[in-house]
Design a protein around this motif. Structure first.
Motif, PDB file in Angstrom:
ATOM      1  N   LEU A   1       0.698  -1.222   0.065  1.00 38.80           N
ATOM      2  CA  LEU A   1       0.085  -0.059  -0.043  1.00 38.80           C
ATOM      3  C   LEU A   1       1.107   1.170   0.136  1.00 38.80           C
ATOM      4  O   LEU A   1       0.824   2.306  -0.769  1.00 38.80           O
ATOM      5  CB  LEU A   1      -0.992  -0.018   1.319  1.00 38.80           C
ATOM      6  CG  LEU A   1      -2.393  -0.524   1.151  1.00 38.80           C
ATOM      7  CD1 LEU A   1      -3.083  -0.649   2.590  1.00 38.80           C
ATOM      8  CD2 LEU A   1      -3.212   0.136  -0.174  1.00 38.80           C
ATOM      9  N   ASP A   2       1.936   1.299   0.599  1.00 34.93           N
ATOM     10  CA  ASP A   2       2.904   2.358   0.921  1.00 34.93           C
ATOM     11  C   ASP A   2       3.532   2.599  -0.407  1.00 34.93           C
ATOM     12  O   ASP A   2       3.615   3.805  -0.837  1.00 34.93           O
ATOM     13  CB  ASP A   2       3.967   2.078   1.921  1.00 34.93           C
ATOM     14  CG  ASP A   2       4.901   3.167   2.169  1.00 34.93           C
ATOM     15  OD1 ASP A   2       4.712   4.263   2.953  1.00 34.93           O
ATOM     16  OD2 ASP A   2       5.995   3.189   1.255  1.00 34.93           O
TER      17      ASP A   2
ATOM     18  N   PHE B   1       0.822   4.269  -2.784  1.00 37.24           N
ATOM     19  CA  PHE B   1       0.393   5.452  -2.191  1.00 37.24           C
ATOM     20  C   PHE B   1       1.488   6.725  -2.781  1.00 37.24           C
ATOM     21  O   PHE B   1       1.352   7.824  -3.174  1.00 37.24           O
ATOM     22  CB  PHE B   1       0.196   5.683  -0.935  1.00 37.24           C
ATOM     23  CG  PHE B   1      -1.220   5.145  -0.366  1.00 37.24           C
ATOM     24  CD1 PHE B   1      -2.155   4.766  -1.484  1.00 37.24           C
ATOM     25  CD2 PHE B   1      -1.365   4.569   0.939  1.00 37.24           C
ATOM     26  CE1 PHE B   1      -3.417   4.321  -0.963  1.00 37.24           C
ATOM     27  CE2 PHE B   1      -2.773   4.225   1.093  1.00 37.24           C
ATOM     28  CZ  PHE B   1      -3.795   4.111   0.084  1.00 37.24           C
ATOM     29  N   ARG B   2       2.900   6.124  -2.423  1.00 36.36           N
ATOM     30  CA  ARG B   2       3.979   6.763  -2.805  1.00 36.36           C
ATOM     31  C   ARG B   2       4.122   7.019  -4.224  1.00 36.36           C
ATOM     32  O   ARG B   2       4.247   8.118  -4.643  1.00 36.36           O
ATOM     33  CB  ARG B   2       5.171   5.923  -2.502  1.00 36.36           C
ATOM     34  CG  ARG B   2       6.454   6.858  -2.086  1.00 36.36           C
ATOM     35  CD  ARG B   2       7.373   5.973  -1.342  1.00 36.36           C
ATOM     36  NE  ARG B   2       7.021   5.619   0.255  1.00 36.36           N
ATOM     37  CZ  ARG B   2       7.419   6.465   0.999  1.00 36.36           C
ATOM     38  NH1 ARG B   2       8.115   7.389   0.902  1.00 36.36           N
ATOM     39  NH2 ARG B   2       7.252   6.271   2.607  1.00 36.36           N
TER      40      ARG B   2
ATOM     41  N   ALA C   1       1.266   9.963  -4.911  1.00 34.96           N
ATOM     42  CA  ALA C   1       1.524  11.076  -4.359  1.00 34.96           C
ATOM     43  C   ALA C   1       2.791  11.682  -5.383  1.00 34.96           C
ATOM     44  O   ALA C   1       2.837  12.626  -5.619  1.00 34.96           O
ATOM     45  CB  ALA C   1       2.175  11.032  -3.035  1.00 34.96           C
TER      46      ALA C   1
ATOM     47  N   LEU D   1      -2.027  11.917   0.849  1.00 31.66           N
ATOM     48  CA  LEU D   1      -1.235  10.633   0.736  1.00 31.66           C
ATOM     49  C   LEU D   1      -0.252  10.387   1.699  1.00 31.66           C
ATOM     50  O   LEU D   1       0.245   9.293   2.230  1.00 31.66           O
ATOM     51  CB  LEU D   1      -0.824  10.400  -0.911  1.00 31.66           C
ATOM     52  CG  LEU D   1      -2.294   9.848  -1.504  1.00 31.66           C
ATOM     53  CD1 LEU D   1      -1.711   9.976  -3.150  1.00 31.66           C
ATOM     54  CD2 LEU D   1      -2.730   8.847  -1.253  1.00 31.66           C
TER      55      LEU D   1
ATOM     56  N   MET E   1       0.278   7.749   4.286  1.00 33.21           N
ATOM     57  CA  MET E   1       1.679   6.894   4.444  1.00 33.21           C
ATOM     58  C   MET E   1       2.217   6.967   5.902  1.00 33.21           C
ATOM     59  O   MET E   1       2.908   5.686   6.148  1.00 33.21           O
ATOM     60  CB  MET E   1       2.775   7.167   3.187  1.00 33.21           C
ATOM     61  CG  MET E   1       2.230   6.790   1.794  1.00 33.21           C
ATOM     62  SD  MET E   1       3.779   7.188   0.628  1.00 33.21           S
ATOM     63  CE  MET E   1       3.586   8.831   0.405  1.00 33.21           C
TER      64      MET E   1
END
Lengths: 188, 188
Positions: A29-30, A33-34, A37, A172, A176
């Motif tokens: 997920l991180d 999202f990264r 973003a 985001l 995170m």
């Protein structure tokens, strides 16, 4: 260099499989999202930099041409977004590393701190730009600052749109940091 | 009083003494920083709210009186500072709880998330106000926004000063989050 130090610490692992699975999911997920973003801040920076409008007419007060660097807050906005974009790009390998080694702790802590700093920087840039965009739209009769959006209509719309990517990036980054906090709290 | 609280908590210990001592030290620092940040944001909010200037003369363009709520960004600044002040006040008991029970984890994690949200809010408020203060000082000839600080001199100085407490609060909140991160990483 850092990776070596972590792997050293990672050595003997006897953690519960469930916790590791959760941490792996969090790491994936991180990463997603990264990436999102990164796209948001990069888009914001590009949208703002390429914004300019040349008017077909001119009045006594207004110039022919409006560019983003006419307003220092917009320049700061671009710099903040560029810095955060660069950071997010550099942090992607660490995010991948966390997927592979989901019990990594030290890099996660380092990343959480940098994420926080970037969150603050991006929030500052986006807010300063938002304050100016608001002023450009509404003006302020009390201090006699005229709304420039009547003249520079497409310039205003473009700069307003550029804020979106930046604020998405802020949200985001916040998510995170929370995910990394969850991963750290769940560590065996 | 503070030193007493530490010595009191030091008493019966079963976890590794060094780690606990570090966590206790971190908790005390957290409390002190929280108090300082509270003073900073409270001071900022009060300084901004009480700012107004009545001019002894007037021109065609300028009103007699400038108040903080003439500019929406300043209103947002006051709200952000007030919210953060309220939060910091409410979080003080938790901070004391962390001094007494230095191995507490869950409350620390909850607090770190709220701290982060408040950091973002305070940064947003301070940046938006800073963008407007900059404009008030320098003006912008490109879009014909005049610097109002020549007229409203004391108003400008007061609002600029109000930013300081807010930015001090931002820095202290950042440090507090890092300290909490250290305490979590070091937990036994």
């Amino acid at each position: 260099m850092k990776a070596g130090a972590i792997e050293l610490g990672e050595g003997a692992k006897s953690s519960t499989p469930r916790s590791t699975a959760v941490n792996k999911g969090v790491s994936v997920l991180d990463f997603i999202f990264r990436l999102l973003a990164l796209i948001g801040t990069l888009g914001s920076a590009i949208a703002m930099v390429t914004t300019n409008e040349t008017l077909p007419f001119f009045t006594r007060f207004l110039r022919f041409r409006a560019e983003y660097d006419d307003l220092p807050s917009f320049t700061f906005f671009v710099v903040a977004n560029a810095v955060v974009t660069g950071y997010l790009l550099l942090s992607l390998p660490f995010s991948i590393f966390h997927i592979v080694r989901s019990s990594a702790q030290n890099t996660r802590i380092v990343l959480i701190f940098f994420d926080m700093a970037m969150l603050a920087l991006l929030t500052a840039g986006a807010s300063a730009a938002a304050a100016i965009v608001y002023l450009a739209h509404k003006g302020n009769t009390k201090v006699n600052w005229l709304a420039i959006c009547q003249q520079f209509n497409s310039f205003c719309e473009r700069t307003s749109g550029a804020l979106i990517g930046s604020f998405v990036g802020v949200v985001l980054l916040g998510v995170m940091i929370m995910l990394a906090g969850v991963a750290l709290a769940r560590r065996p």
